[in-house]
Design a protein around this motif. Structure first.
Motif, PDB file in Angstrom:
ATOM      1  N   GLN A  41      11.305  33.117 -21.479  1.00 12.60           N
ATOM      2  CA  GLN A  41      12.431  34.047 -21.559  1.00 12.60           C
ATOM      3  C   GLN A  41      13.590  33.678 -20.634  1.00 12.60           C
ATOM      4  OE1 GLN A  41       9.188  34.859 -21.206  1.00 12.60           O
ATOM      5  NE2 GLN A  41       8.680  36.796 -22.215  1.00 12.60           N
ATOM      6  N   ARG A  42      14.807  33.887 -21.133  1.00 13.08           N
ATOM      7  CA  ARG A  42      16.051  33.708 -20.375  1.00 13.08           C
ATOM      8  C   ARG A  42      16.575  35.112 -20.096  1.00 13.08           C
ATOM      9  NH1 ARG A  42      21.553  32.683 -22.551  1.00 13.08           N
ATOM     10  NH2 ARG A  42      22.746  31.323 -21.139  1.00 13.08           N
ATOM     11  N   MET A  43      16.411  35.559 -18.848  1.00 13.93           N
ATOM     12  CA  MET A  43      16.616  36.965 -18.509  1.00 13.93           C
ATOM     13  C   MET A  43      17.920  37.194 -17.740  1.00 13.93           C
ATOM     14  SD  MET A  43      13.943  38.032 -20.032  1.00 13.93           S
ATOM     15  CE  MET A  43      14.155  39.776 -19.635  1.00 13.93           C
ATOM     16  N   SER A  44      18.418  38.418 -17.819  1.00 14.09           N
ATOM     17  CA  SER A  44      19.659  38.763 -17.125  1.00 14.09           C
ATOM     18  C   SER A  44      19.422  39.197 -15.683  1.00 14.09           C
ATOM     19  CB  SER A  44      20.408  39.862 -17.885  1.00 14.09           C
ATOM     20  OG  SER A  44      19.613  41.019 -17.998  1.00 14.09           O
ATOM     21  N   ALA A  45      18.176  39.351 -15.294  1.00 12.75           N
ATOM     22  CA  ALA A  45      17.793  39.646 -13.910  1.00 12.75           C
ATOM     23  C   ALA A  45      16.380  39.114 -13.702  1.00 12.75           C
ATOM     24  CB  ALA A  45      17.861  41.148 -13.632  1.00 12.75           C
ATOM     25  N   ALA A  46      15.903  39.170 -12.476  1.00 11.86           N
ATOM     26  CA  ALA A  46      14.607  38.590 -12.135  1.00 11.86           C
ATOM     27  C   ALA A  46      13.459  39.540 -12.460  1.00 11.86           C
ATOM     28  CB  ALA A  46      14.585  38.195 -10.665  1.00 11.86           C
ATOM     29  N   THR A  47      13.444  39.988 -13.693  1.00 16.58           N
ATOM     30  CA  THR A  47      12.416  40.908 -14.169  1.00 16.58           C
ATOM     31  C   THR A  47      12.415  40.921 -15.687  1.00 16.58           C
ATOM     32  OG1 THR A  47      11.761  43.236 -14.278  1.00 16.58           O
ATOM     33  CG2 THR A  47      14.079  42.783 -13.852  1.00 16.58           C
ATOM     34  N   GLY A 118      24.382  40.136  -6.587  1.00 16.95           N
ATOM     35  CA  GLY A 118      25.097  41.378  -6.852  1.00 16.95           C
ATOM     36  C   GLY A 118      24.691  41.887  -8.223  1.00 16.95           C
ATOM     37  N   ARG A 119      24.448  43.185  -8.331  1.00 18.50           N
ATOM     38  CA  ARG A 119      24.066  43.769  -9.612  1.00 18.50           C
ATOM     39  C   ARG A 119      25.292  44.391 -10.271  1.00 18.50           C
ATOM     40  NH1 ARG A 119      21.895  48.469 -12.058  1.00 18.50           N
ATOM     41  NH2 ARG A 119      20.181  48.012 -13.499  1.00 18.50           N
ATOM     42  N   SER A 141      27.509  41.818 -18.297  1.00 19.43           N
ATOM     43  CA  SER A 141      27.033  43.118 -18.775  1.00 19.43           C
ATOM     44  C   SER A 141      26.459  43.963 -17.646  1.00 19.43           C
ATOM     45  CB  SER A 141      25.965  42.913 -19.847  1.00 19.43           C
ATOM     46  OG  SER A 141      26.492  42.201 -20.942  1.00 19.43           O
ATOM     47  N   ALA A 142      26.596  45.271 -17.773  1.00 19.20           N
ATOM     48  CA  ALA A 142      26.025  46.204 -16.801  1.00 19.20           C
ATOM     49  C   ALA A 142      24.526  45.978 -16.682  1.00 19.20           C
ATOM     50  CB  ALA A 142      26.301  47.634 -17.243  1.00 19.20           C
ATOM     51  N   GLY A 143      24.039  45.990 -15.450  1.00 16.46           N
ATOM     52  CA  GLY A 143      22.625  45.792 -15.179  1.00 16.46           C
ATOM     53  C   GLY A 143      22.230  44.357 -14.897  1.00 16.46           C
ATOM     54  N   ARG A 144      23.125  43.432 -15.163  1.00 18.13           N
ATOM     55  CA  ARG A 144      22.812  42.022 -14.923  1.00 18.13           C
ATOM     56  C   ARG A 144      22.874  41.703 -13.429  1.00 18.13           C
ATOM     57  NH1 ARG A 144      25.841  36.914 -17.885  1.00 18.13           N
ATOM     58  NH2 ARG A 144      24.935  35.259 -16.584  1.00 18.13           N
ATOM     59  N   THR A 145      21.953  40.873 -12.960  1.00 21.72           N
ATOM     60  CA  THR A 145      21.961  40.416 -11.569  1.00 21.72           C
ATOM     61  C   THR A 145      22.625  39.052 -11.499  1.00 21.72           C
ATOM     62  OG1 THR A 145      19.950  41.638 -11.022  1.00 21.72           O
ATOM     63  CG2 THR A 145      20.570  39.837  -9.558  1.00 21.72           C
ATOM     64  N   LEU A 146      23.646  38.923 -10.665  1.00 21.86           N
ATOM     65  CA  LEU A 146      24.396  37.679 -10.529  1.00 21.86           C
ATOM     66  C   LEU A 146      24.048  36.986  -9.219  1.00 21.86           C
ATOM     67  CD1 LEU A 146      27.939  38.932 -11.651  1.00 21.86           C
ATOM     68  CD2 LEU A 146      26.122  37.944 -13.072  1.00 21.86           C
ATOM     69  N   ALA A 147      23.848  35.683  -9.289  1.00 18.37           N
ATOM     70  CA  ALA A 147      23.680  34.870  -8.084  1.00 18.37           C
ATOM     71  C   ALA A 147      25.076  34.453  -7.618  1.00 18.37           C
ATOM     72  CB  ALA A 147      22.825  33.646  -8.379  1.00 18.37           C
TER      73      ALA A 147
END
Length: 358
Positions: A41-47, A118-119, A141-147
């Protein structure tokens, strides 16, 4: 003990345990790589509770910016991990997240530094620079975690967190690890102050500090497979005679050798995906046979900024980077690129010098 990883087959659907807290810390300029061992999976956050945005295919090489401790999951390499659960997640250079348990890093321990993250609180613009006046390339998108790689003071804007800022305006912008920019006012970093280091100041084109650097991340080096002599005797010598070919694996991040403006980003008449950067004086640096690009024509880019990824497009017998200087007006080969690391000497069959680029 390091796990001895062998490639498996099929898609692993990761099993999930309770999520752990995501930690943040400084990023580094180096970019270690790993190979995807099984489509994952390619996820938008670490979960796995975040939004999935496609998959990373088996065999794909990923450039890893940094890591966090996220949701504990099981996967391809669980048999090599005590208890089978792994909460290490990496931020890939495309800005999305991948579970360590499905990629071959040759270690059970993190091989990249901790991320500053940053979320995204509300869907916000994904910009090419720290200003709404630069070109927009989609949204975060809202909820995504950015490095987050570094910060810069740019255009003052208002947004989701304006109510917590005196006056409501914020000029704090972060460069994300995918090379784009996001306004601090729309992401949750846990602070009104910068949580990363400041982005390096780029010198204007033509100054003594804007010399060409090898177009891959700091410390990386690749075998030189062709030089000017070989190209002069090969196909289309007028367009290739001064170019250098480097054996870059497919998916290797290719970055700007020098500051400039994008003159071309797309397919050429031979089918190659190519980027050219205009440095003035009818001189463009050329990066050809890419698998894809992440920049667009007319965009200003800084030295070290991500342009795209190495590939095997066009007239090519294997994944490599075709790198040189051409005339912006015609595409004709102009000169051997003189880099800080190697000058104009590129011995065929030898490894390049380690890159000094970002």
């Amino acid at each position: 003990m390091s796990k001895i990883r062998t490639v498996g087959a099929g898609i692993v659907i990761l099993a999930a345990a309770a999520a752990s807290t995501i930690a943040v810390a400084p990023t580094a300029s180096a970019a270690p790589t790993a190979t995807v061992s099984v489509t994952t999976q390619r996820m938008s956050a670490a979960t796995l509770k975040s939004r999935q945005v496609g998959t990373y295919s088996r065999g794909k090489q990923l450039s890893l910016s940094c890591y966090v401790r996220g949701q504990s999951v099981k996967g391809h390499y669980s048999r090599y991990i005590p208890g089978g659960w792994d909460n290490i997640w990496y931020a890939a250079s495309d800005g999305y997240w991948v579970a360590d348990v499905d990629i071959n890093t040759r270690s059970n321990k993190p091989i990249a530094p901790y991320c500053k993250t940053g979320r995204v609180a509300v869907t916000t613009q994904r910009m090419s620079g720290p200003s709404l006046k630069t070109s927009q390339s989609g949204t975060y998108s809202a909820g995504r975690t950015l490095a987050l790689s570094c910060y810069k003071r740019g255009q003052s804007v208002k947004g989701h967190y304006s109510r917590y800022i005196p006056g409501g305006w914020s000029n704090l912008w972060y460069r994300v690890n995918d090379g784009r920019w996001v306004a601090d006012v729309d992401i949750n970093t846990g602070s009104n102050k910068p949580i990363t280091g400041q982005c390096p100041v780029q010198q204007p084109t033509g100054t003594s500090n804007s010399s060409y650097l090898l177009p891959f991340h700091k410390g990386q080096r690749f075998i030189i497979t062709q030089g000017p002599k070989e190209h002069a005797a090969g196909l289309y010598p007028a367009y290739n005679r001064y170019a250098i070919d480097l054996k870059t694996p497919s998916g290797t991040p290719i970055i700007a050798s020098r500051t400039g403006k994008i003159n071309l980003a797309g397919r050429t008449s031979t089918g190659a995906i190519e980027v050219r950067i205009d440095h003035g004086g009818d001189t463009c640096s050329q990066y050809s046979h890419l698998s894809r690009t992440v920049v667009s024509k007319g965009q200003s880019v800084s030295q070290g900024q991500l342009l795209g990824y190495a590939g095997n497009t066009g007239i090519s017998s294997g994944s490599h980077l075709h790198f040189g200087l051409v005339k912006c007006s015609s595409g004709l080969s102009k000169a051997v690129v003189k880099t800080v690391e190697m000058g104009t000497n590129y011995p065929v069959g030898a490894l390049s010098a380690p890159s000094r680029n970002r």
